[in-house]
Motif scaffolding. Structure first.
Motif, short mmCIF file in Angstrom:
data_model
loop_
_atom_site.label_atom_id
_atom_site.label_comp_id
_atom_site.label_asym_id
_atom_site.label_seq_id
_atom_site.Cartn_x
_atom_site.Cartn_y
_atom_site.Cartn_z
N ALA A 233 -18.81 61.62 -29.42
CA ALA A 233 -20.14 61.50 -28.81
C ALA A 233 -21.19 61.11 -29.85
CB ALA A 233 -20.52 62.81 -28.14
N VAL A 234 -21.08 61.66 -31.05
CA VAL A 234 -22.02 61.31 -32.12
C VAL A 234 -21.88 59.84 -32.49
CG1 VAL A 234 -22.60 61.70 -34.54
CG2 VAL A 234 -22.18 63.65 -33.03
N VAL A 235 -20.62 59.37 -32.62
CA VAL A 235 -20.39 57.96 -32.96
C VAL A 235 -20.91 57.06 -31.85
CG1 VAL A 235 -18.63 56.21 -33.42
CG2 VAL A 235 -18.43 58.48 -34.45
N LEU A 236 -20.64 57.42 -30.60
CA LEU A 236 -21.12 56.61 -29.48
C LEU A 236 -22.64 56.54 -29.48
CD1 LEU A 236 -20.71 55.08 -26.83
CD2 LEU A 236 -20.63 57.28 -25.64
N GLY A 237 -23.30 57.67 -29.72
CA GLY A 237 -24.76 57.66 -29.79
C GLY A 237 -25.28 56.77 -30.89
N ALA A 238 -24.62 56.80 -32.05
CA ALA A 238 -25.03 55.94 -33.16
C ALA A 238 -24.83 54.47 -32.82
CB ALA A 238 -24.24 56.31 -34.42
N VAL A 239 -23.71 54.15 -32.16
CA VAL A 239 -23.44 52.76 -31.79
C VAL A 239 -24.47 52.27 -30.77
CG1 VAL A 239 -21.78 51.24 -30.62
CG2 VAL A 239 -20.98 52.88 -32.34
N LEU A 240 -24.80 53.11 -29.79
CA LEU A 240 -25.80 52.72 -28.80
C LEU A 240 -27.15 52.47 -29.47
CD1 LEU A 240 -24.91 55.17 -25.89
CD2 LEU A 240 -24.54 52.70 -25.93
#
Length: 371
Positions: A233-240
């Motif tokens: 979830a942290v990586v997805l948030g950073a990518v978004l």
């Protein structure tokens, strides 16, 4: 680990969408009809996420040894590429003759998809493509080299940069650090974009401009391994966030589509059950098997077809559209199937036998090998 058939089917859907996105701009139809097929770049970005997912597992299969991993990549990528690239070079001199398609506006996307004419720097251009370095040149040094001869091949340069950098940096047990490193690389690319002189800006074929997509793919593999949804979830948030800064809301499509499809693969129940069923259907799995060939060959096949049809219909937009829509789909698919059967499958079988003989217990892939 169980085969991730939904993601195999996703690859087929993406390759089919890219083909349709190259076909649509030549259709005589209102913009609102064609607009749903105008997001081919987002589909390629999802391909990068898929690549990040598969390659991390491939490192394990080769014991994190760089030489055999890169050798396998060469045999996976180059046989089909060399055949399609040779064909693209052969048809390069064909004059596109957009004046024979008066329904196409001069500044439309269709006017930029097919290149024609022999470039003055043809030898260097071919050399850059054969070495997969055509994504490393800034616009001020060599503009548009990443689109020379075979347009879809630009993504292969970004892929090779990823393979090399990941192979140099990947260490067993340090995968999350690699993910964070690629996110940092993407952030640096955005800073460079806003601070560097225009002549020193790089194209979309430059790895840092796509590094966050590869990071999301690697994080997806780690999610499947250890179930750490909080890390994902942290990586997805950073990518978004990186996508938003890079290009606004439109850039959010690739990571969001990927997350939905990954969730459909993992759950396959509730509201996502129809999506999971569609992605794991036989037609999409078949398209997934030929997706690399289809991705590469659709543009030169459509160019050859389009040039012939434009001369045949002599400016009749309706007749061109009626002939173009089915043929611009059937011809690339047929050629991709032939490439898959005649070149890709034999090479993959040979590579599999080679790996089995080198290792008594080769790792099984969760998903079909990537483009």
């Amino acid at each position: 680990m169980k085969r991730l058939e939904c993601l195999d089917g996703l690859r087929g859907a993406l390759a089919g969408y890219v083909m349709l996105s190259h076909m649509a701009p030549f259709v005589a139809a209102p913009d609102w009809v064609l607009r749903p097929l105008s997001h081919g770049m987002a589909a390629v970005d999802v391909f990068f996420i898929l690549s990040g997912m598969v390659i991390l597992g491939s490192f394990d299969a080769f014991g994190h040894r760089m030489a055999p991993f890169l050798a396998a990549r060469v045999f996976r990528i180059f046989p089909v590429f060399l055949v399609v690239f040779a064909a693209a070079i052969a048809i390069q001199p064909l004059e596109v003759a957009h004046e024979m398609m008066p329904w196409i506006a001069p500044d439309s996307l269709a006017g930029r998809i097919w290149s024609d004419g022999w470039p003055a720097d043809w030898a260097a251009n071919i050399g850059a493509h054969l070495t997969m370095t055509h994504g490393l040149f800034p616009d001020g040094i060599w503009p548009y080299v990443y689109l020379g001869f075979l347009g879809p091949a630009w993504s292969l340069s970004a892929e090779w940069q990823f393979y090399l950098l990941a192979a140099l940096c990947a260490r067993q047990g340090c995968e999350w650090r690699l993910v964070v490193g690629f996110l940092g690389l993407a952030a640096l690319a955005i800073v460079w974009r806003y601070c560097a002189p225009e002549a020193w800006l790089f194209s979309r074929a430059f790895l840092p401009n796509k590094a966050h997509y590869f990071a999301l793919g690697m994080a997806s593999t780690l999610l499947l391994r250890n179930g750490r949804r909080d890390h994902f979830a942290v990586v997805l948030g950073a990518v978004l966030a990186l996508c938003w800064v890079q290009g606004g809301a439109e850039k959010l499509a690739a990571p969001l589509v990927w997350t939905v499809c990954l969730t459909a693969q993992l759950r396959q129940t509730g509201v996502l059950a129809p999506l999971a069923a569609a992605l794991s259907s036989r037609p999409l799995l078949w398209l997934g098997a030929v997706s690399y060939c289809l991705y590469l060959v659709n543009e030169p096949a459509q160019k050859l077809l389009g040039v012939a049809l434009a001369r045949l219909v002599a400016g009749d937009a309706g007749l061109f559209t009626v002939l173009w829509i089915p043929l611009a789909v059937l011809l690339p698919v047929a050629v991709a199937w032939w490439l898959h059967r005649a070149i890709e499958q034999p090479v993959l079988r040979w590579g599999k036998r080679r790996r089995v003989s080198a290792s008594p217990q080769p790792a099984r892939s969760m998903i079909a090998d990537t483009m």
